[in-house]
Design a protein around this motif. Sequence first.
Motif, PDB file in Angstrom:
ATOM      1  N   ASN A 268      -0.336  -1.494   9.226  1.00 63.52           N
ATOM      2  CA  ASN A 268      -1.818  -0.910   9.680  1.00 63.52           C
ATOM      3  C   ASN A 268      -2.030  -0.466   7.980  1.00 63.52           C
ATOM      4  O   ASN A 268      -1.853   1.164   7.675  1.00 63.52           O
ATOM      5  CB  ASN A 268      -1.967  -0.007  10.756  1.00 63.52           C
TER       6      ASN A 268
ATOM      7  N   ARG B 142       1.087   2.345   5.218  1.00 63.91           N
ATOM      8  CA  ARG B 142       1.620   3.567   6.320  1.00 63.91           C
ATOM      9  C   ARG B 142       3.766   2.552   6.855  1.00 63.91           C
ATOM     10  O   ARG B 142       3.218   1.663   7.224  1.00 63.91           O
ATOM     11  CB  ARG B 142       1.127   2.785   8.101  1.00 63.91           C
TER      12      ARG B 142
ATOM     13  N   ASP C  20      -2.500   4.598   9.268  1.00 62.04           N
ATOM     14  CA  ASP C  20      -3.364   3.628   9.228  1.00 62.04           C
ATOM     15  C   ASP C  20      -4.463   4.431   8.240  1.00 62.04           C
ATOM     16  O   ASP C  20      -5.174   4.529   8.678  1.00 62.04           O
ATOM     17  CB  ASP C  20      -3.739   3.679  11.045  1.00 62.04           C
TER      18      ASP C  20
ATOM     19  N   ASP D 188       3.520  -2.883  14.964  1.00 59.74           N
ATOM     20  CA  ASP D 188       3.913  -1.716  14.211  1.00 59.74           C
ATOM     21  C   ASP D 188       4.766  -2.434  13.606  1.00 59.74           C
ATOM     22  O   ASP D 188       5.794  -0.555  13.783  1.00 59.74           O
ATOM     23  CB  ASP D 188       3.850  -0.944  15.721  1.00 59.74           C
TER      24      ASP D 188
HETATM   25  C1  BMA Z   1      -2.580   3.337  17.742  1.00 64.01           C
HETATM   26  C2  BMA Z   1      -2.405   3.275  16.363  1.00 64.01           C
HETATM   27  C3  BMA Z   1      -1.986   2.587  16.068  1.00 64.01           C
HETATM   28  C4  BMA Z   1      -0.974   1.562  16.251  1.00 64.01           C
HETATM   29  C5  BMA Z   1      -1.095   1.111  17.948  1.00 64.01           C
HETATM   30  C6  BMA Z   1      -0.422   0.213  18.920  1.00 64.01           C
HETATM   31  O1  BMA Z   1      -3.260   4.392  18.717  1.00 64.01           O
HETATM   32  O2  BMA Z   1      -1.557   4.802  16.435  1.00 64.01           O
HETATM   33  O3  BMA Z   1      -1.299   2.772  14.492  1.00 64.01           O
HETATM   34  O4  BMA Z   1      -0.654   0.250  15.066  1.00 64.01           O
HETATM   35  O5  BMA Z   1      -1.601   2.448  18.346  1.00 64.01           O
HETATM   36  O6  BMA Z   1       0.975   1.685  18.720  1.00 64.01           O
END
Ligand code: BMA
Length: 330
Positions: A48, A63, A108, A306
């Motif tokens: 991300n 990130r 992010d 992730d």
């Molecule tokens: C979201 C964020 C992102 C992550 C996604 C999946 O809420 O935290 O950074 O890639 O969840 O875990």
Amino acid sequence: MTKTIIGKALPNIPWEDKPAGCIDVMWRYSGNPVIGWNPVPKAARVYNSAIVPFKGEFAGVFRADQKNGRATLFAGTSKDGLKIDLNLDPIEWVDEIGNPAPTSYAYDPRVVEIEGEFFVTWCDDMRGPSIGLGKTNDFKTFVRMPNPLMPYNRNGVLFPRKINGKYKLLSRPSDTGHTPFGNIYISESPDMIHWGNHKLVMTNGGQGWWQGMKVGAGPVPIETTEGWLLFYHGVSSTCNGYVYSFGAVLLDIDEPSKVLYRTRDYLLTPELPYEASGFVPNVVFPCANLYDAETGRIAIYYGAADTYTAIAFCQVDEVISYMKANSEVF
Ligand code: BMA
């Protein structure tokens, strides 16, 4: 011939032609992932992340979750946009007069060049997730600015120029947790400090179950002759957890709260092992795009599971024609 992308040429954009036989609008880089596990000692997983053209090469804000699990931002550079050289230590943010202004967690990031300066937005901790804002000229010194909006909010994305004299910011109001809802809003500011005139841009739902639970802005919007091309993530909830895919929307060039076309089906969804398996399975999450106005080539940087950083490619004219033919605006 009129070029569709209104912007600079980027002849050194990372690129691979569409593989023979591929019927999709978007295709993956064959060298994915471009960042794997533990690229530097303090970063376990880099995903991300945001990258921009910088001095004939590339620079970015990445990130990186450290080995204590904490999400942190690292700066990095790249000669070709494919091999990323990550700094060994996280960014040390300072305030406007140079005093340390550390973040508790940060994730992010998006980076945008506006009038020769690079602005960074990220998910910051303000006793709960909120949108952090800062700037840099050299990717070495990073200066924090006042957070634009109240908690709880994430996925802050700035437009690359003022529109009708105002800076514009997309965001996705949220909660303190994993947020089982989420729509994209837009706010404006005369000075990057005072933000208001908030408007709803788009919601979850429609026929596309892939975006049935929530949506959030992805990379910085690309200015085109047809409107602002914004890639965004859409989330569906399954009995095995959330699944993150991405699609695209075209926003009106002068009034970007207005949606012109929006992909009914996703453009990319977790299919390959590095997307379907990792720290959080089944996530593709775009945070940056490079584009070449001359050829219409677009390279999208996305986080996978992730865990990894990956790249996908598309051609602007093909994406826009596809959106027009397969649009659902609701
Ligand atoms: C979201 C964020 C992102 C992550 C996604 C999946 O809420 O935290 O950074 O890639 O969840 O875990």
